[in-house]
Structures are given as C-alpha cells and as structure tokens.
Enzyme design. Sequence first.
Site, PDB file in Angstrom:
ATOM      1  N   GLU A   9       0.637  -1.152   0.015  1.00 48.32           N
ATOM      2  CA  GLU A   9      -0.131  -0.044  -0.127  1.00 48.32           C
ATOM      3  C   GLU A   9       0.915   1.166  -0.050  1.00 48.32           C
ATOM      4  O   GLU A   9       1.740   1.251   0.765  1.00 48.32           O
ATOM      5  CB  GLU A   9      -0.978   0.274   1.147  1.00 48.32           C
ATOM      6  CG  GLU A   9      -2.149  -1.110   1.432  1.00 48.32           C
ATOM      7  CD  GLU A   9      -3.048  -0.820   2.484  1.00 48.32           C
ATOM      8  OE1 GLU A   9      -2.966   0.588   2.795  1.00 48.32           O
ATOM      9  OE2 GLU A   9      -3.265  -1.822   2.912  1.00 48.32           O
ATOM     10  N   GLU A  64      -9.162  10.144   4.231  1.00 45.29           N
ATOM     11  CA  GLU A  64      -9.382   8.586   4.352  1.00 45.29           C
ATOM     12  C   GLU A  64     -10.294   8.222   3.210  1.00 45.29           C
ATOM     13  O   GLU A  64     -10.238   6.925   2.572  1.00 45.29           O
ATOM     14  CB  GLU A  64      -9.821   8.147   5.563  1.00 45.29           C
ATOM     15  CG  GLU A  64      -8.703   8.267   6.820  1.00 45.29           C
ATOM     16  CD  GLU A  64      -7.643   7.075   6.607  1.00 45.29           C
ATOM     17  OE1 GLU A  64      -8.131   6.237   5.966  1.00 45.29           O
ATOM     18  OE2 GLU A  64      -6.495   7.427   6.887  1.00 45.29           O
ATOM     19  N   LYS A  98     -16.016   5.077   4.158  1.00 44.63           N
ATOM     20  CA  LYS A  98     -14.981   4.718   5.475  1.00 44.63           C
ATOM     21  C   LYS A  98     -15.367   6.150   6.533  1.00 44.63           C
ATOM     22  O   LYS A  98     -15.495   7.229   5.902  1.00 44.63           O
ATOM     23  CB  LYS A  98     -13.584   4.569   4.723  1.00 44.63           C
ATOM     24  CG  LYS A  98     -13.314   3.763   3.965  1.00 44.63           C
ATOM     25  CD  LYS A  98     -11.825   3.475   3.365  1.00 44.63           C
ATOM     26  CE  LYS A  98     -10.838   3.213   4.714  1.00 44.63           C
ATOM     27  NZ  LYS A  98      -9.556   2.927   4.032  1.00 44.63           N
ATOM     28  N   GLU A 155     -13.443   5.338  -1.512  1.00 44.41           N
ATOM     29  CA  GLU A 155     -14.241   4.415  -0.414  1.00 44.41           C
ATOM     30  C   GLU A 155     -15.006   5.559   0.238  1.00 44.41           C
ATOM     31  O   GLU A 155     -14.661   5.751   1.539  1.00 44.41           O
ATOM     32  CB  GLU A 155     -13.277   3.709   0.240  1.00 44.41           C
ATOM     33  CG  GLU A 155     -12.731   2.436  -0.485  1.00 44.41           C
ATOM     34  CD  GLU A 155     -12.136   1.338   0.316  1.00 44.41           C
ATOM     35  OE1 GLU A 155     -12.788   0.302   0.567  1.00 44.41           O
ATOM     36  OE2 GLU A 155     -11.168   1.325   0.559  1.00 44.41           O
TER      37      GLU A 155
END
Length: 490
Positions: free
Chosen positions: A265, A328, A322, A319
């Site tokens: 990642e 984030e 989240k 996303e």
Amino acid sequence: MRLEILFGYLLLMFGSLSIALGAFVGINIGTDLVNLPSPEQVVAILRSHQISHVRLFDADNHLLSALSDTEIEVMISVTNEEVLRIGQSPAAAATWINKNVAAFVPSTNITAISVGSEVLSTIPHAAPVLVSAMKNLHKSLVSSNLNSQVKVSTPVSMDTIPIPFPPSTATFNSSWNSTISDILKFLQTTNSFFMLNAYPYYGYVQSSGIFPIEYALFQSLPPVKQIVDPNTLFHYDSMFDAMVDAAYNSISAYSISGIPIVVTETGWPWAGGANERDATVENAETFNNNLIKRVLNGSGPPSQPAIPMNTYIYELFNEDKKPGPLSERSYGVYFSNGSSVYTFGLDTSSQTALNASGGFCVARKGADTTSLQDGLNWACGPGQANCSTIQSGQPCYMPDTIENHASYAYNDYYQKMRSVGGTCDFGGTAITTMVDPSYGSCIFTGSTNSSIGGMVTPAFGPEGPPGNGSPGQLLDISVLLLATVVSLVV
C-alpha cells in the site's frame, strides 16, 4: 517493452517467487463505497486501464470469478476478523484455501495471500496467532499443491519502525521482536516476500516541516536540500525509497537476508479537510505518476539497487463510506464510473498512448462550477462543438448538470480538433480518460457505439439522475463482457 523494465526482469531472481519477475505497479481494490460497480464492471475498468496486478482486501468470490481468464495477477486477503480463527484452527485454514483459492485457480491468477492488514498495529491481540495463521494457510496450499504458485505473507505498517530515518539505523519496535523474527523466518523458509505499507503522505505530514514536500512527491531537490544518510552517505531522492530502505535495514537486524520487499500500500489523498492542506489533486497526481516512473525503472532503493520495488497503489476507487477524515475517503484514482480523478496511467508511456489513441475528454470531478460553465460556453461557441445533444429533451440532457453537459461538449470539441492541435484542458477543468463515458442512448463522439467510430474499448458512463432506475444508465453486463473480450484482442 522498455529497456529498463526488461533489465528489471533479469535482476529479480528469487527462485520460485511467483509474484512476477521485474518491476510492476498494481492497485488495491477496496469496496467500502456507496455506488460499488459490479464485479464485471470492475474488471472492465481494470482491462480498459491495462491494470495487470490487483490486491483485494478480502477474497470476494464474485470478483474472483469475474477475474478468471484475464491473466491479471491477484493478491487476496484474509481479513483481520478471520485471522484469529485461522490461526487457531488448521481445519479453518484448509476450508479457507479450498473456498477462496483452490476453487478458482488456475483460471483466476491468484499469486499471493496477505494475512490480515497491519495486524501488529491494528489488532495486536491477534499477533500471537498471526504466524500460526500464515503457517496453517501455507500447509493447506502445500496439500493442494499450490504453494509454488501462491505465496503467503502479512502487511506490516511503517508504524512498526519508530525512527525510520536515517534508514541505516532503523529497527522494528523491540516489543515485536519475537513476532517479527517468526514472520521473517517463515518468509525465508517459504521463499515469500515482506509486505510493507508505506505512505510518504503521512511521513511528510508527521515530519512537521523537517522534510520538504518535494522529497515526498519524488521531485528533484536543490543541492542545499539533499537528503543523505550520514552513516552510509546514500542520497535519497524520495521518502518512498528511504522508507523501503528503513524496512530492509530493520530486517537485516535479524541477520536474515534474501527477502524482497513488496509495497502492498502507498498513495496520496486528492482531497482533505481544512487541516489537510497537502491532500490535493495536484499532489496526488504528482505523487502517483512519479511513483509509477520510479518503480518501473526497475531499480531498488540505495541499499538494495538490484531488487525492484514492486508496489500496489492505494487505491482503485474512493471509498466514500469509510470513517475518519476526508482524506481517508479520497485515495481513489478512479471514480466508480471508471473515469480518472486526474491524469493517471500505470505505465510511463500511458500518456503518449492516450494522446495517440485520442481517448475521451471529460470534465474533471470537483472542478469549479463557474469555470466549467465558462468552458462549456466556449466549447459550444468559439470551439464549435456540436451541443445539440445536451439540449432539453435530447439524449445527453440528463443528468441536467453542468459537469455532464461540459463533458459531452468538451469531448465533442476534442475528438474533432485533437488532430490539428486541439487539447483537453479547458482551464484545468478537463481530463482525458480511456473509458468510454457513453451511457444509455447518450453516445459520446469517438465511441465505438457512435457513427463516427473509435478506437477505445467502452466501459460505462456517468451515473444517471437520482431515482432513475433505467437499465440504460449503465451498460448491460453483456456489453461489459464484450468490452473485456475486445480488449484481449487489442
């Protein structure tokens, strides 16, 4: 194939390491978003963007089925919730392998299993059984005669290295010595690799100005700002290189060598809250495209120059479900309809290829409304784009938004004028994409479905207006499957 990549193929010789020889950049696929595309649509996006390596945060069987016969290398994951059960039960590990690996190979090209996600940092209570879980899974792979194809490892966060700079003195947190030692011995015995999650974004933000942002973004530094390890005198052109070297040096403290690092990642958020001023589209675009160039040159960090830094970018989609700060939810490089958040390509020749094939020109997500309106007015006026299709009652009028109308007008202008120097810019409000933005009966100029024809494999277009459940708003699954077949031929 570029000479550097070929050279990288020759350098990485680690026995039966099946993660693929040579340097590659893959991408993570998270599913915590509202408008999650179907597995077939996800694969169409991967194929249209020529993505050859993916990492899933679970082992979704529907997506694994959709990935069959694509040759895309797939890393699947044991979720943190599953680690305890698999670590305590060989039978549970065997069941997991049978269900999520044996049932899909060889048609689905599964090459690795990541056990948990940063277990030592996020669920330390599971650490005592982490290595047991890895061993149980490996034994099940051996029983299925899959151990040479599928490697087992576990992603470790940079948080486990308290002082990563200078890299030459970096060590893992001593409280994890026993577990780290067992992990490394397992990786060495099974000829696997070390999974590292390394984010220069956080390294830069947490450094409170000690390191220049150019260092985090792979940009050149003036002589007075050169980053040098005082012990080895290695020059570090990027924080990413330094982080990987910090991990290599932390591993060497256990007198273990020969374990390559794969970065599972890394990424940079393109949007953030008021206190996240460095999370911008420009920085995310710069980071990821420079990262790709860095990784694909085939060389490793200063201490391990012969070992390519294979890397998975975080992440495919934003996303939006989240929790936590806005950043984030803003790591995705593509929106759920397959269009790019910013100019992005997983190989250094992608932009050249994009310009050669034309691609499509669409409005940039989040662009200023006033600027979009100005661009739309110019395209439909002096730019001489055919804007009749976005008028009321016409096929591309809905959804009735400036962004949608601008996308159609921008693209019509671009397709007609690019051969004589027309560009896809419109004051920074436009972006090129290899994904056909057509939807329903709204066919964008240059689409393979239009009378003009085109060279780009269609995927699927913008979401329709709220509440409109018409099947025309997304391409039929059969069309998506056809798109995948066509991309195989091309």
